[in-house]
Enzyme design. Structure first.
Site, PDB file in Angstrom:
ATOM      1  N   LYS A  48     -12.484  -1.245   0.096  1.00  0.00           N
ATOM      2  CA  LYS A  48     -11.706  -0.374  -0.791  1.00  0.00           C
ATOM      3  C   LYS A  48     -12.390  -0.320  -2.164  1.00  0.00           C
ATOM      4  O   LYS A  48     -13.378   0.382  -2.319  1.00  0.00           O
ATOM      5  CB  LYS A  48     -10.255  -0.845  -0.824  1.00  0.00           C
ATOM      6  CG  LYS A  48      -9.593  -0.518   0.510  1.00  0.00           C
ATOM      7  CD  LYS A  48      -8.171  -0.975   0.657  1.00  0.00           C
ATOM      8  CE  LYS A  48      -7.628  -0.468   1.998  1.00  0.00           C
ATOM      9  NZ  LYS A  48      -6.780  -1.438   2.683  1.00  0.00           N
ATOM     10  N   HIS A 100      -5.547  -4.333  -1.614  1.00  0.00           N
ATOM     11  CA  HIS A 100      -5.385  -3.332  -2.684  1.00  0.00           C
ATOM     12  C   HIS A 100      -5.379  -3.963  -4.076  1.00  0.00           C
ATOM     13  O   HIS A 100      -5.291  -3.252  -5.076  1.00  0.00           O
ATOM     14  CB  HIS A 100      -4.107  -2.520  -2.472  1.00  0.00           C
ATOM     15  CG  HIS A 100      -4.228  -1.510  -1.384  1.00  0.00           C
ATOM     16  ND1 HIS A 100      -4.893  -0.322  -1.548  1.00  0.00           N
ATOM     17  CD2 HIS A 100      -3.800  -1.528  -0.100  1.00  0.00           C
ATOM     18  CE1 HIS A 100      -4.847   0.370  -0.416  1.00  0.00           C
ATOM     19  NE2 HIS A 100      -4.196  -0.348   0.482  1.00  0.00           N
ATOM     20  N   SER A 104       0.791  -1.230   0.000  1.00  0.00           N
ATOM     21  CA  SER A 104       0.000   0.000   0.000  1.00  0.00           C
ATOM     22  C   SER A 104       0.823   1.279   0.000  1.00  0.00           C
ATOM     23  O   SER A 104       0.288   2.344  -0.275  1.00  0.00           O
ATOM     24  CB  SER A 104      -0.947  -0.007   1.194  1.00  0.00           C
ATOM     25  OG  SER A 104      -0.218  -0.167   2.389  1.00  0.00           O
TER      26      SER A 104
END
Ligand SMILES: *Cc1c(COP(=O)(O)O)cnc(C)c1O
Length: 393
Positions: A241, A211, A183
């Site tokens: 996310k 991610h 990240s």
């Protein structure tokens, strides 16, 4: 109130202020969108959120959430293992397993609790966990909850991983854990190499794809991106996310999921997601499965953003994903850049020591599918103006 505790808190907070490590919270006064209102300032271009596909404020997700509230109410009423397991939860887990091309999945309240749930539940005192030095905080905490021995290996370094595997030959089971996408730098774990070593040394592999989910492999994640999803024992994904809502999941074999259902503590002892959350996530999966334009736009914007930052003369590090660091180096300059950008109407946050090494301070930017070309052009103009003024360019 206990004076000793209050005094201790005062001194701890004071020490954070002294080291410039105290971070006041920004207040978002609009939906998470391409342009936001933050701390009273409107029309700010948002390059700081993880809302990669722009789903957090999508009308279909909102509609699904509203309908679920009407039908099932505001809360689930209990933990899953008592009577909080609604048909919606079961439907979502079936959908995730199909989307990920795995046997089964289990949804947790967040990605964080999924890590805290799975790691200690599948390892014992006679096992070893082998973990990348840059893995996410929730992996670190999950490992701390386990009785297994631990070995931390140098970031993305297959030689160091092999060394750690050699040093843990006596462990009963071994589990390698890595982020899929890291990240802070936006680089990708070398999964094919990790799997080859895992097979050679008889270790299991867990990928935290917070991610990578919704971003790589047409949205199916880092393992799918490399075509190795059949060889990963445990995939963790987040629904908070790119999926735009809230939650975490484990995807893997039916036996793994069966065991977690019986023993993973955050699953057993914390209440199920409310219906609105689950229905909105299902609506997000519908969009991701049937409309490739979300991930296409994300990558188109990512390419445009990186190319133009580099054209201006910025160093975007080793990123291979939408996470685009703008390397500054000096901590003070990174914080000055963040402040000046916000004055120009761009929100992108500085990441400084101790989150990254000293002298590696950067501004982290995240282009997304929701940004228009004009949003990105306006942001680039601000980056150019402010970078020149501060002597970074
Ligand atoms: C954000 C993140 C998590 C936590 O996910 P949440 O759903 O926000 O709790 C876990 N692992 C990694 C690598 C992350 O980046």
């Amino acid at each position: 109130m206990n004076g000793t505790l209050q005094d201790w808190l005062t001194s701890q907070i004071g020490s954070l202020h002294q080291q410039n490590l105290y971070k006041p919270l920004l207040v978002l006064e609009s939906a998470s969108d391409a342009r936001i209102t933050v701390n009273g300032k409107s029309n700010v271009i948002n390059l700081a959120s993880n809302n990669y596909l722009g789903l957090a404020n999508h009308p279909k997700l909102k509609q699904a959430a509203i309908e679920a509230v009407e039908r099932y109410g505001a809360g689930a009423g209990a933990v899953r293992t008592i009577i909080g397991n609604m048909s919606l939860h079961a439907e979502l887990e079936k959908r995730i397993a199909e989307f990920k091309h795995v046997e089964a999945s289990l949804v947790f309240q967040s990605g964080f609790t999924a890590n805290a749930g799975v790691i200690p539940t599948i390892t014992d005192g006679d096992d070893a966990i082998i973990t990348d030095e840059l893995n996410h905080a929730s992996i670190i905490d999950g490992v701390r909850l386990s009785k297994a021995a631990r070995k931390i290996y140098k970031h993305n370094d297959l030689n160091a991983l092999e060394e750690a595997l050699k040093e843990t030959q006596n462990a009963k089971k071994r589990l390698i854990i890595t982020d899929g996408v890291f990240s802070m730098d936006g680089d990708i774990a070398p999964l094919p190499g990790i799997i080859a070593l895992a097979e050679q040394y008889n270790a299991a592999v867990m990928v935290d794809d917070a991610h990578g989910s919704g971003v790589l492999g047409g949205g199916r994640g880092t393992a799918y991106h490399f075509g190795v999803h059949q060889k990963i024992d445990i995939q963790l994904g987040t629904l908070s996310k790119a999926v735009g809502v809230m939650g975490g999941y484990i995807a893997g074999s039916s036996r793994l999921i069966d065991w977690l259902t019986q023993r993973a503590r955050p699953f057993l002892f914390s209440t199920a997601h409310p219906p609105a959350v689950v229905a909105a996530v299902i609506a997000a999966l519908d969009l991701m499965e049937h409309d490739p334009s979300f991930t296409e736009r994300l990558w188109e914007n990512t390419r445009y953003w990186k190319e133009n930052l580099q054209r201006l003369g910025y160093d975007t590090g080793i990123s291979e994903t939408p996470i685009t660091p703008v390397m500054v180096g000096d901590e003070g300059q990174a914080l000055a850049l963040q402040r000046a950008l916000l004055e120009e109407g761009v929100l992108a946050l500085a990441i400084v020591f101790p989150t990254v090494a000293r002298g590696k301070a950067r501004i982290r930017t995240m282009p997304s599918a929701m940004h228009s070309r004009k949003d990105l052009d306006d942001a680039l103009e601000a980056f150019e103006k402010v970078g020149k003024r501060l002597g970074i360019l």
